[in-house]
Scaffold this motif. Structure first.
Motif, PDB file in Angstrom:
ATOM      1  N   GLY A 132       0.800  -1.223   0.000  1.00  0.00           N
ATOM      2  CA  GLY A 132       0.000   0.000   0.000  1.00  0.00           C
ATOM      3  C   GLY A 132       0.828   1.266   0.000  1.00  0.00           C
ATOM      4  O   GLY A 132       0.403   2.290  -0.510  1.00  0.00           O
ATOM      5  N   ASP A 133       2.057   1.199   0.548  1.00  0.00           N
ATOM      6  CA  ASP A 133       2.934   2.377   0.571  1.00  0.00           C
ATOM      7  C   ASP A 133       3.751   2.517  -0.710  1.00  0.00           C
ATOM      8  O   ASP A 133       4.613   3.373  -0.808  1.00  0.00           O
ATOM      9  N   GLY A 134       3.486   1.656  -1.701  1.00  0.00           N
ATOM     10  CA  GLY A 134       4.184   1.731  -2.977  1.00  0.00           C
ATOM     11  C   GLY A 134       5.436   0.883  -3.058  1.00  0.00           C
ATOM     12  O   GLY A 134       6.059   0.796  -4.118  1.00  0.00           O
ATOM     13  N   THR A 135       5.824   0.253  -1.965  1.00  0.00           N
ATOM     14  CA  THR A 135       7.007  -0.606  -1.958  1.00  0.00           C
ATOM     15  C   THR A 135       6.747  -1.847  -2.811  1.00  0.00           C
ATOM     16  O   THR A 135       5.759  -2.544  -2.614  1.00  0.00           O
ATOM     17  N   SER A 136       7.638  -2.095  -3.771  1.00  0.00           N
ATOM     18  CA  SER A 136       7.541  -3.301  -4.593  1.00  0.00           C
ATOM     19  C   SER A 136       8.341  -4.414  -3.952  1.00  0.00           C
ATOM     20  O   SER A 136       9.375  -4.160  -3.329  1.00  0.00           O
ATOM     21  N   ALA A 137       7.862  -5.624  -4.107  1.00  0.00           N
ATOM     22  CA  ALA A 137       8.578  -6.771  -3.574  1.00  0.00           C
ATOM     23  C   ALA A 137       8.525  -7.902  -4.587  1.00  0.00           C
ATOM     24  O   ALA A 137       7.510  -8.122  -5.241  1.00  0.00           O
ATOM     25  N   GLY A 138       9.629  -8.598  -4.708  1.00  0.00           N
ATOM     26  CA  GLY A 138       9.691  -9.773  -5.554  1.00  0.00           C
ATOM     27  C   GLY A 138      10.477 -10.857  -4.851  1.00  0.00           C
ATOM     28  O   GLY A 138      11.507 -10.574  -4.233  1.00  0.00           O
ATOM     29  N   ILE A 139       9.969 -12.065  -4.882  1.00  0.00           N
ATOM     30  CA  ILE A 139      10.710 -13.201  -4.359  1.00  0.00           C
ATOM     31  C   ILE A 139      10.725 -14.284  -5.413  1.00  0.00           C
ATOM     32  O   ILE A 139       9.816 -14.387  -6.237  1.00  0.00           O
ATOM     33  N   VAL A 140      11.778 -15.059  -5.393  1.00  0.00           N
ATOM     34  CA  VAL A 140      11.935 -16.108  -6.381  1.00  0.00           C
ATOM     35  C   VAL A 140      12.720 -17.252  -5.756  1.00  0.00           C
ATOM     36  O   VAL A 140      13.518 -17.033  -4.838  1.00  0.00           O
ATOM     37  N   GLY A 141      12.482 -18.444  -6.232  1.00  0.00           N
ATOM     38  CA  GLY A 141      13.262 -19.578  -5.772  1.00  0.00           C
ATOM     39  C   GLY A 141      12.468 -20.870  -5.805  1.00  0.00           C
ATOM     40  O   GLY A 141      11.283 -20.890  -6.118  1.00  0.00           O
ATOM     41  N   PRO A 142      13.151 -21.947  -5.467  1.00  0.00           N
ATOM     42  CA  PRO A 142      12.509 -23.253  -5.488  1.00  0.00           C
ATOM     43  C   PRO A 142      11.783 -23.584  -4.184  1.00  0.00           C
ATOM     44  O   PRO A 142      12.142 -23.091  -3.115  1.00  0.00           O
ATOM     45  N   VAL A 143      10.772 -24.404  -4.333  1.00  0.00           N
ATOM     46  CA  VAL A 143      10.068 -25.006  -3.209  1.00  0.00           C
ATOM     47  C   VAL A 143       9.952 -26.491  -3.521  1.00  0.00           C
ATOM     48  O   VAL A 143       9.552 -26.879  -4.623  1.00  0.00           O
ATOM     49  N   ILE A 144      10.305 -27.311  -2.569  1.00  0.00           N
ATOM     50  CA  ILE A 144      10.191 -28.763  -2.695  1.00  0.00           C
ATOM     51  C   ILE A 144       9.104 -29.193  -1.728  1.00  0.00           C
ATOM     52  O   ILE A 144       9.108 -28.786  -0.564  1.00  0.00           O
ATOM     53  N   TRP A 145       8.141 -30.017  -2.178  1.00  0.00           N
ATOM     54  CA  TRP A 145       7.047 -30.369  -1.300  1.00  0.00           C
ATOM     55  C   TRP A 145       6.458 -31.731  -1.595  1.00  0.00           C
ATOM     56  O   TRP A 145       6.733 -32.327  -2.639  1.00  0.00           O
ATOM     57  N   ARG A 146       5.669 -32.221  -0.650  1.00  0.00           N
ATOM     58  CA  ARG A 146       4.961 -33.498  -0.765  1.00  0.00           C
ATOM     59  C   ARG A 146       3.487 -33.269  -0.489  1.00  0.00           C
ATOM     60  O   ARG A 146       3.126 -32.371   0.271  1.00  0.00           O
ATOM     61  N   THR A 147       2.659 -34.120  -1.082  1.00  0.00           N
ATOM     62  CA  THR A 147       1.224 -34.052  -0.835  1.00  0.00           C
ATOM     63  C   THR A 147       0.729 -35.393  -0.301  1.00  0.00           C
ATOM     64  O   THR A 147       1.392 -36.417  -0.447  1.00  0.00           O
ATOM     65  N   ASP A 148      -0.469 -35.353   0.284  1.00  0.00           N
ATOM     66  CA  ASP A 148      -1.098 -36.590   0.735  1.00  0.00           C
ATOM     67  C   ASP A 148      -2.028 -37.106  -0.367  1.00  0.00           C
ATOM     68  O   ASP A 148      -2.097 -36.533  -1.465  1.00  0.00           O
ATOM     69  N   SER A 149      -2.764 -38.174  -0.089  1.00  0.00           N
ATOM     70  CA  SER A 149      -3.633 -38.788  -1.100  1.00  0.00           C
ATOM     71  C   SER A 149      -4.801 -37.879  -1.495  1.00  0.00           C
ATOM     72  O   SER A 149      -5.438 -38.102  -2.519  1.00  0.00           O
ATOM     73  N   ASN A 150      -5.073 -36.840  -0.708  1.00  0.00           N
ATOM     74  CA  ASN A 150      -6.127 -35.875  -1.032  1.00  0.00           C
ATOM     75  C   ASN A 150      -5.597 -34.674  -1.799  1.00  0.00           C
ATOM     76  O   ASN A 150      -6.340 -33.739  -2.076  1.00  0.00           O
ATOM     77  N   GLY A 151      -4.292 -34.669  -2.099  1.00  0.00           N
ATOM     78  CA  GLY A 151      -3.700 -33.547  -2.816  1.00  0.00           C
ATOM     79  C   GLY A 151      -3.380 -32.355  -1.946  1.00  0.00           C
ATOM     80  O   GLY A 151      -3.124 -31.268  -2.457  1.00  0.00           O
ATOM     81  N   LEU A 152      -3.358 -32.536  -0.620  1.00  0.00           N
ATOM     82  CA  LEU A 152      -3.007 -31.446   0.284  1.00  0.00           C
ATOM     83  C   LEU A 152      -1.506 -31.472   0.554  1.00  0.00           C
ATOM     84  O   LEU A 152      -0.923 -32.539   0.724  1.00  0.00           O
ATOM     85  N   VAL A 153      -0.906 -30.312   0.602  1.00  0.00           N
ATOM     86  CA  VAL A 153       0.529 -30.214   0.886  1.00  0.00           C
ATOM     87  C   VAL A 153       0.753 -30.589   2.349  1.00  0.00           C
ATOM     88  O   VAL A 153       0.119 -30.025   3.247  1.00  0.00           O
ATOM     89  N   THR A 154       1.650 -31.562   2.571  1.00  0.00           N
ATOM     90  CA  THR A 154       1.928 -32.032   3.931  1.00  0.00           C
ATOM     91  C   THR A 154       3.285 -31.569   4.455  1.00  0.00           C
ATOM     92  O   THR A 154       3.505 -31.546   5.664  1.00  0.00           O
ATOM     93  N   TRP A 155       4.181 -31.215   3.553  1.00  0.00           N
ATOM     94  CA  TRP A 155       5.549 -30.846   3.929  1.00  0.00           C
ATOM     95  C   TRP A 155       6.137 -30.022   2.802  1.00  0.00           C
ATOM     96  O   TRP A 155       5.861 -30.274   1.622  1.00  0.00           O
ATOM     97  N   ALA A 156       6.938 -29.019   3.162  1.00  0.00           N
ATOM     98  CA  ALA A 156       7.621 -28.219   2.137  1.00  0.00           C
ATOM     99  C   ALA A 156       8.917 -27.654   2.687  1.00  0.00           C
ATOM    100  O   ALA A 156       9.033 -27.391   3.881  1.00  0.00           O
ATOM    101  N   ARG A 157       9.884 -27.491   1.777  1.00  0.00           N
ATOM    102  CA  ARG A 157      11.144 -26.794   2.064  1.00  0.00           C
ATOM    103  C   ARG A 157      11.190 -25.590   1.133  1.00  0.00           C
ATOM    104  O   ARG A 157      11.168 -25.739  -0.082  1.00  0.00           O
ATOM    105  N   PHE A 158      11.219 -24.418   1.736  1.00  0.00           N
ATOM    106  CA  PHE A 158      11.203 -23.167   0.983  1.00  0.00           C
ATOM    107  C   PHE A 158      12.605 -22.592   0.864  1.00  0.00           C
ATOM    108  O   PHE A 158      13.296 -22.432   1.861  1.00  0.00           O
ATOM    109  N   TYR A 159      12.970 -22.252  -0.366  1.00  0.00           N
ATOM    110  CA  TYR A 159      14.228 -21.556  -0.638  1.00  0.00           C
ATOM    111  C   TYR A 159      13.936 -20.218  -1.318  1.00  0.00           C
ATOM    112  O   TYR A 159      14.755 -19.709  -2.058  1.00  0.00           O
TER     113      TYR A 159
END
Length: 126
Positions: free
Chosen positions: A87-114
């Protein structure tokens, strides 16, 4: 639901700007790891909701894009780019890999954020 469907669902949820939709992509016992910032590790969907509520409040026009994706065994590897303006006009950008696993319902159960801040310029896919 396949792992790639779950990835597409999460990307769409982030771009909907609805923190509840984002949180609904994660299991109740979800585990989040951030190896570069271990103090940010947490467990639980409730924390996902709290975090995304804060993120979307600060950056209401946040845009998320999955630039690349691959599946190896039971893991989804994805490269993300997100950018938005506060809202104050500050721009932000993030980039990188995320590694994750899902359960049998397609829900994310674990992730490693970089994910890390990139620049104050919008991130463009290559």
């Amino acid at each position: 639901m396949t792992d790639l469907d779950a990835l597409t669902k999460l990307e769409a949820a982030i771009n909907s700007h609805d923190a509840n939709s984002v949180a609904a992509c994660f299991s109740a016992d979800y585990v989040s790891e951030t190896p570069h910032h271990p103090s940010r590790n947490f467990e639980g969907r409730a924390t996902v909701l709290r975090n995304w509520t804060a993120i979307l409040s600060r950056f209401p026009n946040l845009t998320a894009r999955v630039l690349r994706r691959a599946i190896t065994g039971d893991e989804v590897w994805s490269e993300w780019a997100m950018d938005g303006t506060a809202g104050d006009g500050t721009s932000a950008g993030i980039v990188g890999p995320v590694i994750w696993r899902t359960d049998s319902n397609g829900l994310v159960t674990w992730a490693r954020f970089y994910l890390e801040p990139a620049t104050d310029e919008p991130i463009r896919p290559s």
